[in-house]
Write a protein that holds these residues in place. Structure first.
Motif, PDB file in Angstrom:
ATOM      1  N   MET A  43       0.841  -1.175   0.000  1.00  0.00           N
ATOM      2  CA  MET A  43       0.000   0.000   0.000  1.00  0.00           C
ATOM      3  C   MET A  43       0.888   1.240   0.000  1.00  0.00           C
ATOM      4  O   MET A  43       1.959   1.241   0.594  1.00  0.00           O
ATOM      5  N   ILE A  44       0.426   2.275  -0.639  1.00  0.00           N
ATOM      6  CA  ILE A  44       1.110   3.570  -0.636  1.00  0.00           C
ATOM      7  C   ILE A  44       0.327   4.500   0.285  1.00  0.00           C
ATOM      8  O   ILE A  44      -0.884   4.635   0.147  1.00  0.00           O
ATOM      9  N   TYR A  45       1.028   5.110   1.230  1.00  0.00           N
ATOM     10  CA  TYR A  45       0.412   6.035   2.176  1.00  0.00           C
ATOM     11  C   TYR A  45       1.036   7.411   2.023  1.00  0.00           C
ATOM     12  O   TYR A  45       2.250   7.527   1.851  1.00  0.00           O
ATOM     13  N   ILE A  46       0.207   8.449   2.123  1.00  0.00           N
ATOM     14  CA  ILE A  46       0.714   9.812   2.250  1.00  0.00           C
ATOM     15  C   ILE A  46       0.722  10.100   3.741  1.00  0.00           C
ATOM     16  O   ILE A  46      -0.309  10.007   4.406  1.00  0.00           O
ATOM     17  N   VAL A  47       1.907  10.439   4.261  1.00  0.00           N
ATOM     18  CA  VAL A  47       2.060  10.642   5.704  1.00  0.00           C
ATOM     19  C   VAL A  47       2.824  11.932   5.977  1.00  0.00           C
ATOM     20  O   VAL A  47       3.576  12.413   5.133  1.00  0.00           O
ATOM     21  N   ASN A  48       2.623  12.466   7.178  1.00  0.00           N
ATOM     22  CA  ASN A  48       3.389  13.638   7.591  1.00  0.00           C
ATOM     23  C   ASN A  48       4.315  13.294   8.753  1.00  0.00           C
ATOM     24  O   ASN A  48       4.850  14.168   9.413  1.00  0.00           O
ATOM     25  N   GLY A  49       4.529  12.015   8.961  1.00  0.00           N
ATOM     26  CA  GLY A  49       5.459  11.556   9.978  1.00  0.00           C
ATOM     27  C   GLY A  49       5.185  10.097  10.287  1.00  0.00           C
ATOM     28  O   GLY A  49       4.123   9.570   9.964  1.00  0.00           O
ATOM     29  N   PHE A  50       6.172   9.449  10.892  1.00  0.00           N
ATOM     30  CA  PHE A  50       5.981   8.080  11.350  1.00  0.00           C
ATOM     31  C   PHE A  50       7.073   7.739  12.344  1.00  0.00           C
ATOM     32  O   PHE A  50       8.059   8.455  12.473  1.00  0.00           O
ATOM     33  N   SER A  51       6.865   6.666  13.062  1.00  0.00           N
ATOM     34  CA  SER A  51       7.838   6.250  14.074  1.00  0.00           C
ATOM     35  C   SER A  51       8.167   4.778  13.890  1.00  0.00           C
ATOM     36  O   SER A  51       7.448   4.042  13.209  1.00  0.00           O
ATOM     37  N   ASN A  52       9.250   4.352  14.523  1.00  0.00           N
ATOM     38  CA  ASN A  52       9.649   2.945  14.434  1.00  0.00           C
ATOM     39  C   ASN A  52       8.603   2.010  15.026  1.00  0.00           C
ATOM     40  O   ASN A  52       8.558   0.838  14.679  1.00  0.00           O
ATOM     41  N   GLY A  53       7.745   2.508  15.905  1.00  0.00           N
ATOM     42  CA  GLY A  53       6.676   1.700  16.482  1.00  0.00           C
ATOM     43  C   GLY A  53       5.637   1.259  15.458  1.00  0.00           C
ATOM     44  O   GLY A  53       4.814   0.397  15.742  1.00  0.00           O
ATOM     45  N   MET A  54       5.673   1.826  14.272  1.00  0.00           N
ATOM     46  CA  MET A  54       4.721   1.453  13.221  1.00  0.00           C
ATOM     47  C   MET A  54       5.181   0.244  12.413  1.00  0.00           C
ATOM     48  O   MET A  54       4.422  -0.290  11.623  1.00  0.00           O
ATOM     49  N   PHE A  55       6.442  -0.188  12.596  1.00  0.00           N
ATOM     50  CA  PHE A  55       6.955  -1.327  11.837  1.00  0.00           C
ATOM     51  C   PHE A  55       6.398  -2.632  12.391  1.00  0.00           C
ATOM     52  O   PHE A  55       6.351  -2.826  13.596  1.00  0.00           O
ATOM     53  N   ILE A  56       6.029  -3.555  11.496  1.00  0.00           N
ATOM     54  CA  ILE A  56       5.585  -4.878  11.954  1.00  0.00           C
ATOM     55  C   ILE A  56       6.769  -5.749  12.339  1.00  0.00           C
ATOM     56  O   ILE A  56       6.625  -6.710  13.061  1.00  0.00           O
ATOM     57  N   ASP A  57       7.962  -5.404  11.827  1.00  0.00           N
ATOM     58  CA  ASP A  57       9.181  -6.163  12.103  1.00  0.00           C
ATOM     59  C   ASP A  57      10.241  -5.175  12.586  1.00  0.00           C
ATOM     60  O   ASP A  57      10.565  -4.223  11.871  1.00  0.00           O
ATOM     61  N   PRO A  58      10.790  -5.369  13.777  1.00  0.00           N
ATOM     62  CA  PRO A  58      11.777  -4.416  14.277  1.00  0.00           C
ATOM     63  C   PRO A  58      13.075  -4.368  13.467  1.00  0.00           C
ATOM     64  O   PRO A  58      13.858  -3.449  13.597  1.00  0.00           O
ATOM     65  N   ARG A  59      13.295  -5.345  12.608  1.00  0.00           N
ATOM     66  CA  ARG A  59      14.517  -5.362  11.796  1.00  0.00           C
ATOM     67  C   ARG A  59      14.296  -4.797  10.393  1.00  0.00           C
ATOM     68  O   ARG A  59      15.120  -4.988   9.504  1.00  0.00           O
ATOM     69  N   ILE A  60      13.218  -4.086  10.206  1.00  0.00           N
ATOM     70  CA  ILE A  60      12.933  -3.492   8.904  1.00  0.00           C
ATOM     71  C   ILE A  60      13.911  -2.344   8.657  1.00  0.00           C
ATOM     72  O   ILE A  60      14.316  -1.643   9.580  1.00  0.00           O
TER      73      ILE A  60
END
Length: 126
Positions: free
Chosen positions: A1-18
């Motif tokens: 999926m393509i998202y338009i975002v104005n910020g994000f954090s590492n807590g949004m990753f499903i895999d911590p090694r991404i």
């Protein structure tokens, strides 16, 4: 999926090694991607959504959704240079926008080994 975002954090990753890979975009490249791809808005600030709507000429809704970012996801990231005034105007936003395309990969064994080496060096210094 393509998202338009104005910020994000590492807590949004499903895999911590991404692994995050940022590709800077010009204003025109960002607009072209918005106009020519199917995306979902994850813009968390109403004023930012309104500004992007004017900027791109297409409605970009304000939608504070929770993201669970995976390897197949792509972000069209809009960020700001500096702090905005208390009640920002369109011009306040427009003159401070930066754009990038963010994609994700799984870390390789080499990436992990490099990180572990750095962590070991950091803990030895402490």
């Amino acid at each position: 999926m393509i998202y338009i975002v104005n910020g994000f954090s590492n807590g949004m990753f499903i895999d911590p090694r991404i692994k995050r890979i940022d590709e800077p975009l010009s204003k025109q490249e960002f607009i072209e991607k918005v106009l020519n791809t199917k995306w979902k808005s994850a813009i968390g600030h109403k004023q930012m959504a309104d500004c992007l709507t004017k900027f791109c000429g297409v409605t970009i809704p304000h939608d504070r959704i929770n993201l669970n970012i995976s390897y197949d996801d792509v972000l069209l990231l809009v960020s700001l240079k500096g702090r905005l005034p208390e009640h920002p105007s369109y011009v306040d936003y427009k003159n401070r926008l930066m754009f990038s395309l963010v994609r994700f990969e799984k870390q390789t064994l080499k990436d992990i080994e490099k990180s572990q080496k750095i962590l070991k060096e950091i803990t030895m210094e402490a």
